[in-house]
Design a protein around this motif. Structure first.
Motif, PDB file in Angstrom:
ATOM      1  N   GLY A  48       0.823  -1.216   0.000  1.00  0.00           N
ATOM      2  CA  GLY A  48       0.000   0.000   0.000  1.00  0.00           C
ATOM      3  C   GLY A  48       0.850   1.257   0.000  1.00  0.00           C
ATOM      4  O   GLY A  48       0.372   2.335  -0.346  1.00  0.00           O
ATOM      5  N   TRP A  95      -1.930  -7.141   1.024  1.00  0.00           N
ATOM      6  CA  TRP A  95      -3.202  -6.426   1.100  1.00  0.00           C
ATOM      7  C   TRP A  95      -2.979  -5.123   1.848  1.00  0.00           C
ATOM      8  O   TRP A  95      -1.882  -4.864   2.343  1.00  0.00           O
ATOM      9  N   ARG A  96      -4.029  -4.313   1.970  1.00  0.00           N
ATOM     10  CA  ARG A  96      -3.841  -3.002   2.595  1.00  0.00           C
ATOM     11  C   ARG A  96      -4.725  -2.779   3.815  1.00  0.00           C
ATOM     12  O   ARG A  96      -4.687  -1.734   4.435  1.00  0.00           O
ATOM     13  N   GLU A  97      -5.551  -3.755   4.133  1.00  0.00           N
ATOM     14  CA  GLU A  97      -6.404  -3.660   5.322  1.00  0.00           C
ATOM     15  C   GLU A  97      -5.510  -3.667   6.578  1.00  0.00           C
ATOM     16  O   GLU A  97      -4.605  -4.503   6.671  1.00  0.00           O
ATOM     17  N   GLY A 115      -0.437  -2.576   6.637  1.00  0.00           N
ATOM     18  CA  GLY A 115      -1.553  -1.976   5.927  1.00  0.00           C
ATOM     19  C   GLY A 115      -1.787  -0.542   6.374  1.00  0.00           C
ATOM     20  O   GLY A 115      -1.016   0.011   7.176  1.00  0.00           O
ATOM     21  N   TRP A 172      -9.268  -3.298  -1.371  1.00  0.00           N
ATOM     22  CA  TRP A 172      -8.483  -3.022  -0.155  1.00  0.00           C
ATOM     23  C   TRP A 172      -8.066  -4.304   0.579  1.00  0.00           C
ATOM     24  O   TRP A 172      -6.996  -4.391   1.151  1.00  0.00           O
ATOM     25  N   SER A 196      -5.390  -9.668  -2.014  1.00  0.00           N
ATOM     26  CA  SER A 196      -3.933  -9.813  -2.096  1.00  0.00           C
ATOM     27  C   SER A 196      -3.527 -10.735  -3.252  1.00  0.00           C
ATOM     28  O   SER A 196      -2.397 -11.193  -3.307  1.00  0.00           O
TER      29      SER A 196
END
Lengths: 570, 76
Positions: free
Chosen positions: A71, A282-284, A308, B23, B26
């Motif tokens: 991210g 992922w960016r969560e 994230g 968001w 992945s």
């Protein structure tokens, strides 16, 4: 030792470039400060890009991706491609036009004329210096962090107190910082803005090529692109964070662990599907507890890290790249342009150049999570990966020279710019234009640059453990908070001197408040993830609008000068 | 018309930057590039195209003429 010799050869090459540009120097202050407005499209692109990409771009982005994941790219790089290009287009070309027509060399000269105020210059000068200094610090700190790991073992009897035990005998950060400062000082001293433009072009080409070469070798070390994609840490079915691979230095090969090595555990995550996922991809937001070894006792100490980004953080980060509109060193580069057409290549190619540099760095940072200990200092991640995966000392030297190139291509412009604004906006402005000869003006600028280099070096030694990425963000936040001043100056006729002063004060007070709350340079968010820059920008904008509207508008003469009917955008 | 198009695309790009829809994802594109990174690398390419469009349709020719004109009566 071979690595060190390669790096020293590169530094000597830079010094010779300084001597070369000194031979082209025309001897006038205008040539020293803005290269007599002679810089074409390619040199402008290279110097603007080289200036905006510093330790922050290579060392910082890799370290941040190691900490937070991919991210990092959307957070800073892709939004910068949009915002920077828009600012070059909307602010850069316009300031270049006023600078060329009215003979401005510095931002402060423009603001003094536009807002009809001498005092504004004296208010702005210390603030610009205050904000540029952290930018300088990250260069010197970043250089020190990069060289020590790659020269580990070179002088085991001489340098016996390394930053981390494996780096015993490596060149210590204080010595790297000193050498880098002296090299940059020498070629800026001799060549002025022309020397900086040539050196920036060389250095930008070097760091872009070397960055790509490093990327290729790191991919090769990890066994190819697809295998590299499997390397980052993974969350298993029990919520434990594991490394599936290790790099065997003796076999020069990435090997799969017989049983995954547990390096941490997930404490909290908003992502509902964690099992067998790689949190760096992922960016969560996901909170993980890792362990790091105490270098003195060998004891494992737990520490928490959030991977994230909160979505609100991601959205409000768009205020950070606005800083380029107020960078004094970038203003000076804009004024070196031969014509407005010189900007065209920069507007198109800048986002591409950002992508070419940042995508590999962010990937390397995420991959590093799978083969490096989680407790490694983020600024050392890039050089640790080079050290681990690229065995050849000549190549490691060239790649490290590339990182130094990125760092020095920003330091030179910043040193030169501080010398320029001090000389023109304080000394010459107070004494009068005819008080000094051109030679004396250049001498004053050079002396001030020496003082600033010495001061910056001393501060860098005090703040040697600062996080390069976070410190850079604080610097950018301050400049982005000042953006309403330049935008209103160019596009809002009603903007007044009092409005500008109020806007600057609002920016500085809010910035200092949050900087204090951050512990002077750490990562800090307001509420549930708003970056302070957004609030500082808002306060500065409101102050500009409200105070301008309740004070008398600028004179018709000034408005005629800065808002002539030259186009339909004003 | 050209300028309006460029500015409309600019505003659209701001919204496209906030890719909340991926968001939590992945998955890898081309076997090595996480979607969150691949999307934003594509975004950088789009920024470059937008810069080209801005130069084609919104270039401030008048500013260059203004800067090169001889009238310096209001020199600071």
């Amino acid at each position: 030792m071979t690595t060190l010799i390669v790096i020293l050869c590169y530094l000597l090459l830079l010094l010779s470039l300084g001597f070369f540009s000194n031979r082209l120097f025309r001897g006038t202050s205008k040539d020293y400060f803005v290269a007599s407005h002679s810089i074409g499209p390619f040199l402008l692109l290279m110097s603007v890009f080289g200036t905006t990409m510093t330790a922050f771009a290579l060392v910082g982005s890799t370290g941040k991706s190691f900490e937070r994941g991919v991210g990092t790219y959307g957070l800073m790089a892709s939004i910068s491609g949009l915002v920077h290009a828009a600012i070059f287009f909307l602010v850069g070309i316009r300031l270049w036009a006023f600078g060329k027509k009215y003979g401005y060399i510095t931002q402060i000269q423009f603001f003094r004329a536009r807002f009809e105020s001498n005092g504004l210059g004296y208010l702005l000068f210390p603030i610009l210096v205050l904000l540029v200094v952290p930018y300088l610090l990250i260069g010197i700190i970043g250089a020190g962090k990069v060289i020590e790991p790659v020269t580990a073992g070179a002088f085991p009897l001489l340098f016996t107190d390394p930053s981390a035990p494996p780096w015993l005998g490596g060149i210590p950060p204080w010595l790297t910082g000193l050498v880098v400062s002296l090299v940059v000082l020498t070629y800026v001293f001799m060549g002025g803005s022309r020397g900086a433009a040539y050196a920036n072009t060389l250095q930008t080409i070097v760091f872009m090529i070397m960055g790509l070469v490093a990327f290729v070798f790191i991919i090769d070390g990890l066994g190819g692109l697809e295998k590299a994609g499997k390397v980052p840490i993974r969350v298993n079915e029990s919520g434990l964070v594991v490394q599936d691979f290790k790099f065997d230095k003796e076999k020069d090969q990435l090997l799969e662990n017989e049983t995954p090595k547990v390096v941490g555990k997930v404490l909290d995550s908003e992502n509902s599907n964690l099992t067998d996922q790689q949190p760096h991809f992922w960016r969560e937001p996901t909170t993980v507890e890792f362990k790091k070894k105490n270098p003195k006792t060998g004891e494992l100490i737990p520490f928490e890290r959030e991977l994230g980004f909160a979505f609100l953080t991601f959205v409000t980060y768009l205020f950070i790249p606005l800083s380029v509109g107020m960078f004094p060193h970038l203003f000076q580069h804009w004024l070196t342009a031969k014509s407005a057409k010189s900007f065209k290549l920069t507007v198109i190619a800048h986002p591409l150049c950002i992508m070419i540099v940042w995508v590999p760095c962010v990937l390397v940072g995420a991959w590093a999570s799978g083969v490096l200990p989680p407790g490694i200092p983020p600024p050392a991640v890039l050089s640790a990966m080079l050290n681990l995966l690229v065995g050849d000392p000549v190549l490691t030297g060239l790649l490290t020279a590339g990182v130094l190139a990125a760092i020095m291509s920003s330091l030179d412009s910043q040193f030169l710019c501080l010398g320029t604004i001090f000389t023109n906006d304080i000394v010459v402005h107070r004494a009068g234009q005819n008080k000094f000869t051109d030679k004396q003006i250049i001498l004053i600028a050079r002396v001030f640059i020496v003082v600033i280099v010495a001061l910056t070096y001393a501060l860098a030694m005090l703040a040697k453990d600062a996080n390069v990425f976070d410190l850079a963000i604080w610097c950018f936040s301050g400049f982005s908070a000042l953006f309403p001043v330049v935008f209103a100056a160019l596009y809002w006729k009603r903007a007044t001197k009092q409005g500008a002063v109020a806007s600057i004060l609002a920016a500085v007070v809010t910035w200092m408040y949050y900087f204090h709350l951050s512990g002077y340079g750490g990562e800090y968010f307001v509420g549930s993830g708003i970056v302070p820059a957004a609030i500082c920008f808002g306060a500065s904008s409101v102050a500009m609008i409200v105070v301008s509207l309740v004070t008398s508008p600028p004179s018709l003469k000034t408005l005629g000068k800065f808002f002539p009917e030259i186009d339909s955008t004003s | 018309m050209g300028k309006l198009l460029v500015w409309s695309l600019f505003v659209l790009m701001f919204f496209l930057h906030q890719d909340f829809w991926w968001w939590e994802e992945s998955f890898l594109v081309f076997g090595f590039l996480p979607i969150g990174l691949a999307y934003h690398a594509g975004f950088s390419l789009a920024c470059s195209v937008l810069g080209w469009l801005a130069i084609q349709y919104a270039w401030p020719e008048e500013l260059e003429k203004f800067a090169d004109s001889d009238d310096k009566s209001s020199h600071p």
